[in-house]
Design a protein around this motif. Sequence first.
Motif, PDB file in Angstrom:
ATOM      1  N   THR A 137       0.903  -1.198   0.081  1.00  0.00           N
ATOM      2  CA  THR A 137      -0.043   0.042   0.073  1.00  0.00           C
ATOM      3  C   THR A 137       0.822   1.448   0.100  1.00  0.00           C
ATOM      4  OG1 THR A 137       0.024  -0.144   2.190  1.00  0.00           O
ATOM      5  CG2 THR A 137      -2.021  -1.121   1.301  1.00  0.00           C
ATOM      6  N   ALA A 139       2.189   2.990  -2.468  1.00  0.00           N
ATOM      7  CA  ALA A 139       1.524   3.698  -3.553  1.00  0.00           C
ATOM      8  C   ALA A 139       0.434   3.175  -4.171  1.00  0.00           C
ATOM      9  CB  ALA A 139       2.932   3.545  -4.740  1.00  0.00           C
ATOM     10  N   ALA A 140      -0.242   3.620  -5.095  1.00  0.00           N
ATOM     11  CA  ALA A 140      -1.327   3.409  -5.716  1.00  0.00           C
ATOM     12  C   ALA A 140      -1.285   2.088  -6.474  1.00  0.00           C
ATOM     13  CB  ALA A 140      -1.853   4.284  -6.485  1.00  0.00           C
ATOM     14  N   ALA A 141      -2.126   1.030  -6.277  1.00  0.00           N
ATOM     15  CA  ALA A 141      -2.330  -0.367  -6.861  1.00  0.00           C
ATOM     16  C   ALA A 141      -1.593  -0.130  -8.264  1.00  0.00           C
ATOM     17  CB  ALA A 141      -3.457  -0.662  -6.856  1.00  0.00           C
ATOM     18  N   ASP A 142      -1.766   0.956  -9.139  1.00  0.00           N
ATOM     19  CA  ASP A 142      -1.373   1.057 -10.479  1.00  0.00           C
ATOM     20  C   ASP A 142      -0.067   1.538 -10.649  1.00  0.00           C
ATOM     21  OD1 ASP A 142      -2.278   3.314 -10.000  1.00  0.00           O
ATOM     22  OD2 ASP A 142      -3.266   3.329 -11.919  1.00  0.00           O
ATOM     23  N   GLN A 143       0.637   1.970  -9.634  1.00  0.00           N
ATOM     24  CA  GLN A 143       1.805   2.630  -9.541  1.00  0.00           C
ATOM     25  C   GLN A 143       2.961   1.944  -9.198  1.00  0.00           C
ATOM     26  OE1 GLN A 143       1.864   6.154 -11.027  1.00  0.00           O
ATOM     27  NE2 GLN A 143      -0.055   5.647 -11.220  1.00  0.00           N
TER      28      GLN A 143
END
Length: 280
Positions: A137, A139-143
Amino acid sequence: MTLEFTKYHGLGNDFILIDNRASSEPLLTPAQAIKLCDRHFGIGANGVIFALPGQNQTDYTMRIFNSDGSEPEMCGNGIRCLGRFLADLEIADAGASRAQYQIHTLAGVMTPKLEENGHVTVDMGEPRLLAGDIPTTIAAADQKVVNQPLDVAGNSWSVTCVSMGNPHCITFVENVAAIALDHLGPQFEHHSAFPQRTNTEFIQVVRRDYLKMRVWERGAGITLACGTGACAALVAGVLTDQCDRKATVELPGGLLAIEWGTNNRVYMTGSAEKVFTGIV
Protein backbone atom coordinates in the motif's frame (compact mmCIF):
# COMPACT_ATOMS: atom_id res chain seq x y z
CA MET A 1 4.97 -42.82 9.61
CA THR A 2 8.41 -43.34 8.09
CA LEU A 3 9.56 -40.85 5.47
CA GLU A 4 12.66 -40.73 3.28
CA PHE A 5 14.20 -37.32 2.64
CA THR A 6 17.22 -35.67 1.06
CA LYS A 7 18.85 -32.52 2.39
CA TYR A 8 20.11 -29.94 -0.13
CA HIS A 9 21.38 -26.41 0.13
CA GLY A 10 21.78 -23.49 -2.24
CA LEU A 11 24.44 -21.12 -0.89
CA GLY A 12 23.61 -22.27 2.63
CA ASN A 13 19.86 -21.79 2.20
CA ASP A 14 18.95 -25.37 3.18
CA PHE A 15 15.92 -27.53 2.48
CA ILE A 16 14.46 -30.94 3.19
CA LEU A 17 13.38 -32.45 -0.16
CA ILE A 18 10.54 -35.00 -0.22
CA ASP A 19 9.65 -37.31 -3.12
CA ASN A 20 5.93 -36.56 -3.30
CA ARG A 21 5.37 -37.74 -6.89
CA ALA A 22 2.79 -40.37 -5.90
CA SER A 23 0.40 -37.79 -4.45
CA SER A 24 -0.90 -34.37 -5.45
CA GLU A 25 -0.97 -33.22 -1.80
CA PRO A 26 2.08 -32.72 0.46
CA LEU A 27 2.89 -35.74 2.62
CA LEU A 28 3.48 -33.50 5.64
CA THR A 29 1.36 -30.90 7.38
CA PRO A 30 2.74 -27.43 8.09
CA ALA A 31 3.00 -28.38 11.77
CA GLN A 32 5.10 -31.43 10.90
CA ALA A 33 7.29 -29.29 8.65
CA ILE A 34 7.94 -26.91 11.54
CA LYS A 35 9.19 -29.82 13.67
CA LEU A 36 11.46 -31.18 10.95
CA CYS A 37 12.96 -27.73 10.28
CA ASP A 38 13.88 -27.24 13.94
CA ARG A 39 17.69 -27.25 14.11
CA HIS A 40 17.79 -28.65 17.65
CA PHE A 41 14.96 -31.19 17.73
CA GLY A 42 14.51 -31.96 14.03
CA ILE A 43 16.58 -32.30 10.86
CA GLY A 44 17.13 -28.57 10.52
CA ALA A 45 16.26 -26.50 7.44
CA ASN A 46 14.86 -23.22 6.17
CA GLY A 47 11.97 -25.14 4.63
CA VAL A 48 10.52 -28.42 3.35
CA ILE A 49 10.09 -28.80 -0.43
CA PHE A 50 7.74 -31.34 -1.99
CA ALA A 51 8.20 -32.70 -5.53
CA LEU A 52 4.63 -33.38 -6.69
CA PRO A 53 3.15 -34.46 -10.04
CA GLY A 54 3.01 -31.80 -12.74
CA GLN A 55 -0.01 -29.64 -13.51
CA ASN A 56 -1.15 -28.01 -16.75
CA GLN A 57 1.41 -29.88 -18.89
CA THR A 58 4.37 -29.17 -16.59
CA ASP A 59 6.85 -31.88 -15.58
CA TYR A 60 6.45 -31.47 -11.82
CA THR A 61 4.87 -29.25 -9.16
CA MET A 62 6.77 -27.53 -6.35
CA ARG A 63 5.22 -26.86 -2.94
CA ILE A 64 7.19 -25.53 0.01
CA PHE A 65 6.51 -24.97 3.69
CA ASN A 66 8.77 -22.46 5.45
CA SER A 67 10.32 -23.21 8.82
CA ASP A 68 7.42 -21.32 10.46
CA GLY A 69 4.82 -23.42 8.59
CA SER A 70 3.80 -20.69 6.15
CA GLU A 71 3.70 -21.45 2.41
CA PRO A 72 5.52 -19.05 0.07
CA GLU A 73 4.70 -18.73 -3.59
CA MET A 74 8.26 -19.50 -4.70
CA CYS A 75 11.84 -19.93 -3.52
CA GLY A 76 14.77 -19.29 -5.85
CA ASN A 77 17.41 -21.30 -3.99
CA GLY A 78 14.80 -23.95 -3.34
CA ILE A 79 13.89 -24.46 -6.98
CA ARG A 80 17.56 -24.91 -7.90
CA CYS A 81 17.75 -27.63 -5.24
CA LEU A 82 14.53 -29.14 -6.55
CA GLY A 83 16.01 -29.32 -10.05
CA ARG A 84 18.97 -31.31 -8.72
CA PHE A 85 16.67 -33.49 -6.61
CA LEU A 86 14.46 -34.33 -9.58
CA ALA A 87 17.49 -35.27 -11.66
CA ASP A 88 18.69 -37.56 -8.86
CA LEU A 89 15.23 -39.19 -8.64
CA GLU A 90 15.05 -39.76 -12.39
CA ILE A 91 18.56 -41.22 -12.50
CA ALA A 92 17.62 -43.60 -9.66
CA ASP A 93 14.42 -44.58 -11.50
CA ALA A 94 15.66 -44.88 -15.10
CA GLY A 95 19.40 -44.27 -15.16
CA ALA A 96 19.07 -40.88 -16.88
CA SER A 97 17.53 -37.47 -16.29
CA ARG A 98 16.41 -34.44 -18.21
CA ALA A 99 18.59 -31.36 -18.40
CA GLN A 100 15.65 -28.98 -17.97
CA TYR A 101 12.30 -29.04 -16.20
CA GLN A 102 9.03 -27.13 -16.37
CA ILE A 103 7.96 -26.69 -12.75
CA HIS A 104 4.51 -25.52 -11.70
CA THR A 105 4.66 -23.19 -8.66
CA LEU A 106 2.24 -20.85 -6.94
CA ALA A 107 4.16 -18.03 -8.69
CA GLY A 108 3.75 -19.55 -12.16
CA VAL A 109 5.86 -21.91 -14.26
CA MET A 110 9.60 -21.88 -13.53
CA THR A 111 12.27 -23.53 -15.70
CA PRO A 112 15.44 -24.82 -13.97
CA LYS A 113 18.21 -25.93 -16.34
CA LEU A 114 21.04 -28.12 -15.06
CA GLU A 115 24.43 -26.86 -16.22
CA GLU A 116 27.47 -29.09 -16.85
CA ASN A 117 29.49 -27.30 -14.15
CA GLY A 118 27.00 -28.34 -11.47
CA HIS A 119 25.17 -25.01 -11.33
CA VAL A 120 21.50 -24.55 -12.10
CA THR A 121 20.09 -21.71 -14.20
CA VAL A 122 16.46 -20.79 -13.63
CA ASP A 123 14.20 -18.68 -15.82
CA MET A 124 12.44 -16.82 -13.01
CA GLY A 125 9.93 -15.08 -15.26
CA GLU A 126 9.04 -11.41 -15.44
CA PRO A 127 9.23 -9.18 -12.37
CA ARG A 128 5.99 -7.54 -11.28
CA LEU A 129 6.44 -3.90 -10.44
CA LEU A 130 3.02 -2.44 -9.69
CA ALA A 131 2.10 -1.92 -6.04
CA GLY A 132 -1.11 -3.92 -6.38
CA ASP A 133 0.77 -6.94 -7.69
CA ILE A 134 3.45 -7.02 -4.97
CA PRO A 135 1.23 -6.30 -2.92
CA THR A 136 1.93 -3.12 -0.96
CA THR A 137 0.00 0.00 0.00
CA ILE A 138 3.05 2.29 -0.23
CA ALA A 139 1.75 3.57 -3.59
CA ALA A 140 -1.48 3.38 -5.58
CA ALA A 141 -2.18 -0.10 -6.92
CA ASP A 142 -1.34 0.88 -10.51
CA GLN A 143 1.91 2.66 -9.61
CA LYS A 144 5.49 1.43 -9.19
CA VAL A 145 7.22 1.71 -5.84
CA VAL A 146 10.68 3.11 -6.62
CA ASN A 147 12.66 5.07 -4.01
CA GLN A 148 9.58 5.65 -1.88
CA PRO A 149 9.83 6.54 1.83
CA LEU A 150 8.80 3.96 4.43
CA ASP A 151 8.93 4.53 8.17
CA VAL A 152 10.38 1.54 10.01
CA ALA A 153 11.85 1.42 13.53
CA GLY A 154 11.74 5.19 13.89
CA ASN A 155 13.60 5.91 10.64
CA SER A 156 12.56 6.75 7.11
CA TRP A 157 13.91 4.26 4.56
CA SER A 158 13.95 4.73 0.81
CA VAL A 159 12.51 1.47 -0.58
CA THR A 160 11.85 -0.10 -3.95
CA CYS A 161 9.39 -2.99 -4.15
CA VAL A 162 9.41 -5.89 -6.61
CA SER A 163 7.50 -9.15 -6.86
CA MET A 164 9.20 -12.24 -8.25
CA GLY A 165 5.99 -14.14 -7.59
CA ASN A 166 6.58 -13.29 -3.92
CA PRO A 167 6.92 -9.83 -2.34
CA HIS A 168 10.26 -8.06 -1.83
CA CYS A 169 11.14 -4.73 -0.24
CA ILE A 170 14.63 -3.53 -1.22
CA THR A 171 16.61 -0.73 0.34
CA PHE A 172 20.13 0.40 -0.65
CA VAL A 173 22.63 1.12 2.12
CA GLU A 174 26.28 2.11 2.37
CA ASN A 175 27.31 -0.89 4.46
CA VAL A 176 25.18 -4.04 4.70
CA ALA A 177 27.37 -5.40 7.52
CA ALA A 178 26.22 -2.53 9.77
CA ILE A 179 22.50 -3.37 9.43
CA ALA A 180 20.87 -4.79 12.58
CA LEU A 181 19.03 -7.40 10.55
CA ASP A 182 17.57 -9.31 13.49
CA HIS A 183 16.00 -6.09 14.76
CA LEU A 184 14.87 -4.52 11.47
CA GLY A 185 13.85 -7.65 9.56
CA PRO A 186 10.72 -8.52 11.55
CA GLN A 187 9.54 -4.90 11.49
CA PHE A 188 9.79 -4.76 7.71
CA GLU A 189 8.21 -8.20 7.28
CA HIS A 190 5.17 -7.37 9.40
CA HIS A 191 4.81 -3.71 8.39
CA SER A 192 1.20 -2.70 7.72
CA ALA A 193 2.19 -1.58 4.21
CA PHE A 194 2.59 -5.25 3.23
CA PRO A 195 -0.72 -7.11 3.60
CA GLN A 196 0.93 -10.47 2.79
CA ARG A 197 4.14 -9.63 4.68
CA THR A 198 7.39 -9.19 2.75
CA ASN A 199 10.93 -10.40 2.21
CA THR A 200 13.43 -7.63 2.90
CA GLU A 201 16.78 -7.10 1.18
CA PHE A 202 19.49 -4.65 2.21
CA ILE A 203 21.82 -3.96 -0.71
CA GLN A 204 25.28 -2.41 -0.94
CA VAL A 205 26.39 -1.41 -4.45
CA VAL A 206 30.07 -2.29 -4.81
CA ARG A 207 30.09 -1.77 -8.59
CA ARG A 208 27.38 -1.57 -11.19
CA ASP A 209 27.97 -5.27 -11.85
CA TYR A 210 28.49 -6.38 -8.23
CA LEU A 211 26.09 -6.13 -5.30
CA LYS A 212 26.34 -7.25 -1.67
CA MET A 213 23.12 -8.39 -0.04
CA ARG A 214 21.74 -9.43 3.32
CA VAL A 215 18.21 -10.73 3.60
CA TRP A 216 15.39 -11.27 6.04
CA GLU A 217 13.08 -13.88 4.52
CA ARG A 218 9.37 -13.87 5.14
CA GLY A 219 8.61 -16.94 7.25
CA ALA A 220 12.26 -17.96 7.73
CA GLY A 221 14.09 -14.96 9.18
CA ILE A 222 17.81 -14.38 8.57
CA THR A 223 19.12 -16.78 5.91
CA LEU A 224 22.43 -17.14 4.12
CA ALA A 225 20.87 -16.60 0.69
CA CYS A 226 17.62 -15.81 -1.11
CA GLY A 227 17.36 -16.43 -4.85
CA THR A 228 14.18 -14.48 -5.51
CA GLY A 229 15.59 -11.71 -3.32
CA ALA A 230 18.77 -11.51 -5.41
CA CYS A 231 16.62 -11.26 -8.55
CA ALA A 232 14.46 -8.55 -7.00
CA ALA A 233 17.57 -6.68 -5.83
CA LEU A 234 19.02 -6.52 -9.33
CA VAL A 235 15.70 -5.33 -10.76
CA ALA A 236 15.53 -2.65 -8.05
CA GLY A 237 19.11 -1.63 -8.85
CA VAL A 238 18.22 -1.17 -12.51
CA LEU A 239 15.05 0.75 -11.67
CA THR A 240 17.07 3.14 -9.48
CA ASP A 241 19.97 3.30 -12.00
CA GLN A 242 22.48 1.85 -9.57
CA CYS A 243 23.44 -1.37 -11.39
CA ASP A 244 23.56 -3.00 -14.81
CA ARG A 245 21.06 -5.55 -16.10
CA LYS A 246 23.57 -8.32 -15.42
CA ALA A 247 25.44 -8.53 -12.12
CA THR A 248 26.90 -10.79 -9.47
CA VAL A 249 25.10 -10.73 -6.14
CA GLU A 250 27.20 -11.64 -3.12
CA LEU A 251 25.26 -13.19 -0.25
CA PRO A 252 26.59 -14.51 3.06
CA GLY A 253 26.38 -18.06 1.60
CA GLY A 254 28.04 -17.34 -1.75
CA LEU A 255 27.50 -15.81 -5.19
CA LEU A 256 24.57 -15.73 -7.61
CA ALA A 257 24.68 -14.52 -11.21
CA ILE A 258 21.53 -12.55 -12.04
CA GLU A 259 20.46 -11.14 -15.39
CA TRP A 260 17.36 -9.11 -16.30
CA GLY A 261 17.16 -9.86 -19.99
CA THR A 262 15.92 -7.57 -22.74
CA ASN A 263 12.94 -9.95 -22.99
CA ASN A 264 11.97 -8.72 -19.49
CA ARG A 265 12.66 -12.14 -17.93
CA VAL A 266 15.05 -12.61 -15.01
CA TYR A 267 17.62 -15.43 -15.02
CA MET A 268 19.37 -16.74 -11.92
CA THR A 269 22.41 -19.05 -11.90
CA GLY A 270 23.93 -20.62 -8.82
CA SER A 271 24.88 -23.80 -7.03
CA ALA A 272 22.64 -26.53 -5.58
CA GLU A 273 24.32 -29.22 -3.52
CA LYS A 274 23.17 -32.46 -1.93
CA VAL A 275 24.12 -32.73 1.75
CA PHE A 276 22.77 -36.10 2.88
CA THR A 277 19.85 -38.54 2.68
CA GLY A 278 17.98 -40.04 5.59
CA ILE A 279 14.82 -41.56 7.03
CA VAL A 280 12.77 -39.79 9.64
